[in-house]
Motif scaffolding. Structure first.
Motif, mmCIF file in Angstrom:
data_model
loop_
_atom_site.group_PDB
_atom_site.id
_atom_site.type_symbol
_atom_site.label_atom_id
_atom_site.label_comp_id
_atom_site.label_asym_id
_atom_site.label_seq_id
_atom_site.Cartn_x
_atom_site.Cartn_y
_atom_site.Cartn_z
ATOM 1 N N SER A 9 0.823 -1.209 0.000
ATOM 2 C CA SER A 9 0.000 0.000 0.000
ATOM 3 C C SER A 9 0.860 1.264 0.000
ATOM 4 O O SER A 9 0.359 2.358 0.204
ATOM 5 C CB SER A 9 -0.978 -0.002 1.183
ATOM 6 N N PHE A 10 2.167 1.083 -0.216
ATOM 7 C CA PHE A 10 3.042 2.255 -0.348
ATOM 8 C C PHE A 10 2.763 2.917 -1.701
ATOM 9 O O PHE A 10 2.832 2.266 -2.732
ATOM 10 C CB PHE A 10 4.517 1.853 -0.246
ATOM 11 N N ARG A 11 2.404 4.205 -1.678
ATOM 12 C CA ARG A 11 2.162 4.952 -2.911
ATOM 13 C C ARG A 11 2.784 6.323 -2.749
ATOM 14 O O ARG A 11 2.430 7.051 -1.835
ATOM 15 C CB ARG A 11 0.665 5.196 -3.129
ATOM 16 N N SER A 12 3.640 6.679 -3.631
ATOM 17 C CA SER A 12 4.190 8.026 -3.570
ATOM 18 C C SER A 12 3.191 8.988 -4.203
ATOM 19 O O SER A 12 2.864 8.867 -5.378
ATOM 20 C CB SER A 12 5.523 8.062 -4.308
ATOM 21 N N MET A 13 2.668 9.889 -3.362
ATOM 22 C CA MET A 13 1.656 10.841 -3.824
ATOM 23 C C MET A 13 2.081 12.243 -3.408
ATOM 24 O O MET A 13 2.803 12.410 -2.429
ATOM 25 C CB MET A 13 0.296 10.564 -3.168
ATOM 26 N N GLY A 14 1.574 13.247 -4.082
ATOM 27 C CA GLY A 14 1.877 14.614 -3.659
ATOM 28 C C GLY A 14 1.225 15.635 -4.565
ATOM 29 O O GLY A 14 0.516 15.288 -5.513
ATOM 30 N N GLY A 34 8.493 9.547 -2.372
ATOM 31 C CA GLY A 34 7.910 8.962 -1.165
ATOM 32 C C GLY A 34 8.942 8.377 -0.221
ATOM 33 O O GLY A 34 8.693 8.245 0.979
ATOM 34 N N TYR A 35 10.107 7.999 -0.767
ATOM 35 C CA TYR A 35 11.140 7.398 0.089
ATOM 36 C C TYR A 35 11.881 8.448 0.922
ATOM 37 O O TYR A 35 12.527 8.121 1.907
ATOM 38 C CB TYR A 35 12.157 6.624 -0.764
ATOM 39 N N ILE A 36 11.805 9.700 0.516
ATOM 40 C CA ILE A 36 12.628 10.721 1.176
ATOM 41 C C ILE A 36 12.347 10.802 2.680
ATOM 42 O O ILE A 36 13.260 10.789 3.503
ATOM 43 C CB ILE A 36 12.425 12.101 0.504
ATOM 44 N N PHE A 37 11.057 10.854 3.045
ATOM 45 C CA PHE A 37 10.721 11.044 4.464
ATOM 46 C C PHE A 37 11.158 9.848 5.323
ATOM 47 O O PHE A 37 11.845 10.046 6.349
ATOM 48 C CB PHE A 37 9.220 11.336 4.612
ATOM 49 N N PRO A 38 10.810 8.604 4.945
ATOM 50 C CA PRO A 38 11.304 7.480 5.743
ATOM 51 C C PRO A 38 12.835 7.434 5.808
ATOM 52 O O PRO A 38 13.396 7.112 6.865
ATOM 53 C CB PRO A 38 10.755 6.243 5.025
ATOM 54 N N GLY A 84 4.211 7.195 1.818
ATOM 55 C CA GLY A 84 4.607 7.824 0.561
ATOM 56 C C GLY A 84 3.898 9.123 0.258
ATOM 57 O O GLY A 84 4.108 9.717 -0.798
ATOM 58 N N ASN A 85 3.013 9.577 1.177
ATOM 59 C CA ASN A 85 2.298 10.827 0.923
ATOM 60 C C ASN A 85 3.183 12.028 1.290
ATOM 61 O O ASN A 85 3.385 12.338 2.466
ATOM 62 C CB ASN A 85 0.988 10.849 1.718
ATOM 63 N N THR A 86 3.721 12.677 0.283
ATOM 64 C CA THR A 86 4.670 13.771 0.542
ATOM 65 C C THR A 86 3.953 15.015 1.080
ATOM 66 O O THR A 86 4.573 15.845 1.737
ATOM 67 C CB THR A 86 5.463 14.127 -0.724
ATOM 68 N N ASP A 87 2.658 15.146 0.816
ATOM 69 C CA ASP A 87 1.903 16.263 1.408
ATOM 70 C C ASP A 87 1.849 16.119 2.925
ATOM 71 O O ASP A 87 1.975 17.098 3.662
ATOM 72 C CB ASP A 87 0.474 16.311 0.848
ATOM 73 N N SER A 88 1.639 14.879 3.391
ATOM 74 C CA SER A 88 1.633 14.648 4.832
ATOM 75 C C SER A 88 3.015 14.900 5.420
ATOM 76 O O SER A 88 3.139 15.401 6.542
ATOM 77 C CB SER A 88 1.202 13.206 5.139
#
Lengths: 362, 71
Positions: free
Chosen positions: A79-84, A158-162, A295-299
């Protein structure tokens, strides 16, 4: 029937968070805090030197654990999805202002529940404030308030934050001398690193699978009469209540509660402001962390807003202390309401609704 | 891409549920198709629709789900 998919899973998540908060408290975390996303992000802001309030500086492993646990759960469950691309700056501002509300009350909804479960009646005053803020957010959403659609991005975003959280963990474990650690005050009260990290991993993974949130329970109950998430909220409260009774940390009253003040008006208003902000960004700080890990970059930007909000709150004397809410903090809450209401009205499509109504009548 | 009645891709809660709720209230019976791209939206819409007496069929389409609600 309870199954470990729907209500069962969300209840289990709430129970686990409540129980782990008490365990962490018993092993050294600050009293009636155990686990508080707002407080711990504030500590991280201090640990990174974004503010210089000496008593609240520590890179909390719980937060890192939550993000990494949710990330692994999201990847494993596909369920990992990079979104933004959904109003990142507006989310930053709402996270920033909401954090000031939290720091005027002294806690996020998670700590509010933990304080309530320890008999702190000040938190019981904050709860209706929080609910009122959520109701105000719903008022805007029902008038077409939206931050717009996110779009699918390359996974790298999406990987940046983790990864950032992973780096923070490495710095913490390696004992990087640039990090700041409180020697007294709440920041100096720490559960052992491995326990704190492990608890965070468990909470993050469970919260990701259960879609756990502490704004959602009240929002969904008001909007849709949907009690799904409420099972988690009640579970968290009950587990923490039982835990507090077991470790002898239940003390009913307003006065002399740990890391709390007794100014009811500002407890109510602080949480009302935060409730409004985090309804508009669609989820409590824990949910923002988990969503960023998915993966939600907005969050992720919302979380950064919370971090910077914490730094401003301490740099400019906005945050409350057991002595009460400083005048700057009171002013910031009022100013925060003005800004958020302006955002709410500006982004609501009231006119569209009016047009629809005309068409229906015609 | 097939035409759908409600596209909730890229939206976060509670917007997907709100949009589907409006669609179901407008249509009251028949078939409503919904395209969702998050587990949260998929599950919340399923719960809303089944709660209102609609049957829900879920088809996975790559990273999205097509939900067919019928009553």
């Amino acid at each position: 029937m309870f199954s470990f998919k729907g209500k069962g899973l969300v209840t289990l998540t709430g129970l686990t968070i409540g129980a782990l908060a008490i365990v962490l408290m018993a092993f050294g975390n600050p009293k009636n805090m155990g686990m508080c996303i707002a407080c711990f992000l504030r500590d991280i802001a201090g640990g990174l030197g974004l503010h210089s309030a000496a008593p609240v500086q520590y890179v909390r492993p719980e937060i890192i654990g939550i993000v990494l646990g949710a990330f692994v759960a999201a990847v494993v469950s596909k369920s990992f999805r990079s979104m933004g691309g959904s109003s990142a700056l507006t989310r930053f501002v709402l996270g920033f202002i909401g954090m000031i509300g939290f720091l005027v009350f002294l806690g996020c909804p998670m700590r509010m529940l933990i304080r309530m479960s320890a008999g702190d009646l000040n938190a019981w005053v904050a709860l209706p404030g929080f609910a009122a803020g959520i109701a105000a957010g719903i008022w805007f959403i029902n008038r077409g308030f939206t931050l717009g659609r996110a779009t699918r991005q390359s996974s790298a975003h999406g990987y940046i934050f983790p990864v950032l959280m992973g780096v923070l963990l490495l710095l913490l474990v390696a004992g990087f001398s640039g990090l700041r650690f409180s020697t007294e005050g709440p920041g100096s009260m720490q559960a052992p690193l491995l326990l704190a990290l492990g608890a965070g991993l468990a909470v993050g993974a469970l919260a990701q699978r259960a879609r756990f949130c502490l704004v959602g329970p009240i929002r969904d109950l008001i909007m849709f009469r949907d009690p799904y998430l409420m099972f988690g909220m009640v579970g968290l409260f009950l587990a923490a209540l039982v835990g507090n009774l077991i470790i002898g940390n239940f003390n009913l009253g307003f006065a002399d509660q740990p890391i709390a003040h007794t100014d009811g008006l500002w407890n109510f208003l602080g949480m009302a402001l935060a409730g409004l902000c985090f309804t508009l960004v669609a989820g409590c700080p824990l949910r923002q962390l988990v969503s960023a890990a998915e993966g939600n970059t907005d969050s992720a930007v919302t979380v950064l807003g919370v971090l910077v909000g914490a730094a401003f709150a301490h740099n400019f004397g906005l945050a409350a202390s057991p002595a009460g809410v400083p005048p700057n903090g009171q002013f910031a809450v009022v100013a925060g309401f003005v800004v958020v209401l302006a955002i709410g009205f500006a982004l609501s499509k009231v006119k569209v609704f009016a047009k629809e109504r005309v068409t229906e009548n015609a | 891409m097939r035409e759908v009645d409600v596209d909730v891709c890229g939206l976060v809660c509670p917007e997907p549920v709100l949009l589907v709720k409006k669609a179901l209230e407008a249509k009251t019976q028949g078939t409503v198709t919904v395209l969702a791209d998050s587990e949260a939206a998929r599950e919340n819409i399923k719960r809303l629709a089944t709660g209102k007496g609609w049957t829900v069929k879920v088809e996975e389409q790559g990273e999205q789900w097509l939900l067919t609600l019928t009553k």
